[in-house]
Motif scaffolding. Structure first.
Motif, PDB file in Angstrom:
ATOM      1  N   ALA A  45      33.338  29.223  35.538  1.00 28.36           N
ATOM      2  CA  ALA A  45      33.754  29.101  36.791  1.00 28.36           C
ATOM      3  C   ALA A  45      32.815  28.867  37.768  1.00 28.36           C
ATOM      4  CB  ALA A  45      34.701  30.259  37.262  1.00 28.36           C
ATOM      5  N   THR A  46      33.095  28.583  38.813  1.00 32.08           N
ATOM      6  CA  THR A  46      31.968  28.446  40.191  1.00 32.08           C
ATOM      7  C   THR A  46      32.197  29.732  40.996  1.00 32.08           C
ATOM      8  OG1 THR A  46      33.396  27.196  41.518  1.00 32.08           O
ATOM      9  CG2 THR A  46      31.975  25.895  40.019  1.00 32.08           C
ATOM     10  N   VAL A  47      31.235  29.857  41.848  1.00 29.64           N
ATOM     11  CA  VAL A  47      31.417  30.950  42.755  1.00 29.64           C
ATOM     12  C   VAL A  47      32.510  30.553  43.607  1.00 29.64           C
ATOM     13  CG1 VAL A  47      30.416  32.012  44.766  1.00 29.64           C
ATOM     14  CG2 VAL A  47      28.831  31.695  42.804  1.00 29.64           C
ATOM     15  N   ASP A  48      32.791  29.180  44.230  1.00 30.99           N
ATOM     16  CA  ASP A  48      33.745  28.976  45.229  1.00 30.99           C
ATOM     17  C   ASP A  48      35.254  29.207  44.249  1.00 30.99           C
ATOM     18  OD1 ASP A  48      35.029  27.936  47.359  1.00 30.99           O
ATOM     19  OD2 ASP A  48      34.936  25.577  46.452  1.00 30.99           O
ATOM     20  N   GLY A  49      35.278  28.913  42.959  1.00 28.20           N
ATOM     21  CA  GLY A  49      36.386  29.221  42.250  1.00 28.20           C
ATOM     22  C   GLY A  49      36.873  30.644  42.247  1.00 28.20           C
ATOM     23  N   MET A  50      35.700  31.546  42.348  1.00 27.86           N
ATOM     24  CA  MET A  50      36.137  33.028  42.034  1.00 27.86           C
ATOM     25  C   MET A  50      36.560  33.381  43.575  1.00 27.86           C
ATOM     26  SD  MET A  50      35.468  33.689  39.111  1.00 27.86           S
ATOM     27  CE  MET A  50      35.746  35.508  39.460  1.00 27.86           C
ATOM     28  N   TYR A  51      36.076  33.119  44.446  1.00 29.51           N
ATOM     29  CA  TYR A  51      36.467  33.289  46.056  1.00 29.51           C
ATOM     30  C   TYR A  51      38.002  32.738  46.184  1.00 29.51           C
ATOM     31  CZ  TYR A  51      32.491  35.254  47.689  1.00 29.51           C
ATOM     32  OH  TYR A  51      31.174  36.007  47.821  1.00 29.51           O
ATOM     33  N   LEU A  52      38.355  31.570  45.456  1.00 34.14           N
ATOM     34  CA  LEU A  52      39.614  31.207  45.474  1.00 34.14           C
ATOM     35  C   LEU A  52      40.626  32.077  44.648  1.00 34.14           C
ATOM     36  CD1 LEU A  52      41.676  28.912  46.520  1.00 34.14           C
ATOM     37  CD2 LEU A  52      41.162  27.706  44.302  1.00 34.14           C
ATOM     38  N   ARG A  53      40.134  32.555  43.572  1.00 37.92           N
ATOM     39  CA  ARG A  53      40.831  33.319  42.640  1.00 37.92           C
ATOM     40  C   ARG A  53      41.037  34.666  43.541  1.00 37.92           C
ATOM     41  NH1 ARG A  53      41.046  34.106  36.831  1.00 37.92           N
ATOM     42  NH2 ARG A  53      41.462  36.416  36.309  1.00 37.92           N
ATOM     43  N   ILE A  54      40.114  35.361  44.252  1.00 41.83           N
ATOM     44  CA  ILE A  54      40.413  36.615  45.176  1.00 41.83           C
ATOM     45  C   ILE A  54      41.588  36.367  45.938  1.00 41.83           C
ATOM     46  CG2 ILE A  54      39.292  37.926  46.813  1.00 41.83           C
ATOM     47  CD1 ILE A  54      36.736  37.365  45.310  1.00 41.83           C
ATOM     48  N   ILE A  55      41.458  35.106  46.800  1.00 41.29           N
ATOM     49  CA  ILE A  55      42.623  34.909  47.628  1.00 41.29           C
ATOM     50  C   ILE A  55      43.728  34.787  47.143  1.00 41.29           C
ATOM     51  CG2 ILE A  55      43.209  33.204  49.448  1.00 41.29           C
ATOM     52  CD1 ILE A  55      40.463  32.387  49.807  1.00 41.29           C
ATOM     53  N   VAL A  56      43.761  34.008  46.081  1.00 41.71           N
ATOM     54  CA  VAL A  56      45.339  33.668  45.428  1.00 41.71           C
ATOM     55  C   VAL A  56      45.789  35.355  44.813  1.00 41.71           C
ATOM     56  CG1 VAL A  56      46.692  32.654  43.337  1.00 41.71           C
ATOM     57  CG2 VAL A  56      44.920  31.292  44.738  1.00 41.71           C
ATOM     58  N   TYR A  57      44.990  36.124  44.095  1.00 35.03           N
ATOM     59  CA  TYR A  57      45.299  37.197  43.873  1.00 35.03           C
ATOM     60  C   TYR A  57      45.774  38.240  44.776  1.00 35.03           C
ATOM     61  CZ  TYR A  57      45.157  41.466  40.799  1.00 35.03           C
ATOM     62  OH  TYR A  57      45.422  42.520  39.874  1.00 35.03           O
ATOM     63  N   ALA A  58      44.930  38.109  46.014  1.00 32.11           N
ATOM     64  CA  ALA A  58      45.539  39.144  47.194  1.00 32.11           C
ATOM     65  C   ALA A  58      46.872  38.710  47.609  1.00 32.11           C
ATOM     66  CB  ALA A  58      44.530  39.112  48.074  1.00 32.11           C
ATOM     67  N   ASN A  59      46.874  37.399  47.927  1.00 32.65           N
ATOM     68  CA  ASN A  59      48.372  36.710  48.299  1.00 32.65           C
ATOM     69  C   ASN A  59      49.431  37.036  47.391  1.00 32.65           C
ATOM     70  OD1 ASN A  59      47.429  35.923  50.606  1.00 32.65           O
ATOM     71  ND2 ASN A  59      46.856  33.745  49.801  1.00 32.65           N
ATOM     72  N   GLU A  60      49.208  36.976  45.940  1.00 31.18           N
ATOM     73  CA  GLU A  60      50.182  37.601  45.287  1.00 31.18           C
ATOM     74  C   GLU A  60      50.935  39.006  45.403  1.00 31.18           C
ATOM     75  OE1 GLU A  60      49.226  36.664  41.087  1.00 31.18           O
ATOM     76  OE2 GLU A  60      48.963  34.595  41.703  1.00 31.18           O
ATOM     77  N   HIS A  61      49.771  39.758  45.661  1.00 27.30           N
ATOM     78  CA  HIS A  61      50.224  41.063  45.679  1.00 27.30           C
ATOM     79  C   HIS A  61      50.605  41.386  47.264  1.00 27.30           C
ATOM     80  CE1 HIS A  61      48.591  43.260  42.501  1.00 27.30           C
ATOM     81  NE2 HIS A  61      47.594  42.306  42.443  1.00 27.30           N
ATOM     82  N   MET A  62      50.413  40.545  48.203  1.00 26.73           N
ATOM     83  CA  MET A  62      51.139  40.637  49.477  1.00 26.73           C
ATOM     84  C   MET A  62      52.557  40.295  49.416  1.00 26.73           C
ATOM     85  SD  MET A  62      50.946  41.388  52.606  1.00 26.73           S
ATOM     86  CE  MET A  62      49.233  41.521  53.169  1.00 26.73           C
ATOM     87  N   GLY A  63      52.690  39.259  48.448  1.00 22.55           N
ATOM     88  CA  GLY A  63      54.218  38.663  48.532  1.00 22.55           C
ATOM     89  C   GLY A  63      54.924  39.902  47.691  1.00 22.55           C
ATOM     90  N   GLN A  64      54.387  40.582  46.825  1.00 25.91           N
ATOM     91  CA  GLN A  64      55.099  41.537  46.117  1.00 25.91           C
ATOM     92  C   GLN A  64      55.447  42.995  46.851  1.00 25.91           C
ATOM     93  OE1 GLN A  64      52.508  42.528  42.778  1.00 25.91           O
ATOM     94  NE2 GLN A  64      53.556  40.842  41.628  1.00 25.91           N
TER      95      GLN A  64
END
Length: 80
Positions: A45-64
């Motif tokens: 991955a890239t560092v940028d990809g990891m930050y995107l992964r963090i954002i997506v993961y947090a948003n999934e939990h917020m939706g739940q």
């Protein structure tokens, strides 16, 4: 971790430290750091990809959390 941090105040403190670690790391990035290659869970991955992964993961939990709140008759304060 899931077996040792079980009390609500401990979980909240752990989450706050986690969010702070991400904020500090992001603030200290230098130009070009976002494209740096990293390995995570045997994946490239890239560092940028990891930050995107963090954002997506947090948003999934917020939706739940929003869904659980609404199922229990609680309207999230930001949607009033």
């Amino acid at each position: 971790m899931e077996n040792s941090v079980t009390a609500k105040p401990e979980v909240i403190a752990w989450l706050k430290r986690s969010f702070d670690a991400v904020k500090i790391a992001r603030a200290n990035l230098k130009p070009g750091d976002l494209q740096r290659k990293v390995k995570y869970d045997d994946r490239n991955a890239t560092v940028d990809g990891m930050y995107l992964r963090i954002i997506v993961y947090a948003n999934e939990h917020m939706g739940q959390l929003i869904a659980y709140a609404r199922m229990n008759g609680i309207v999230p304060p930001w949607s009033k």
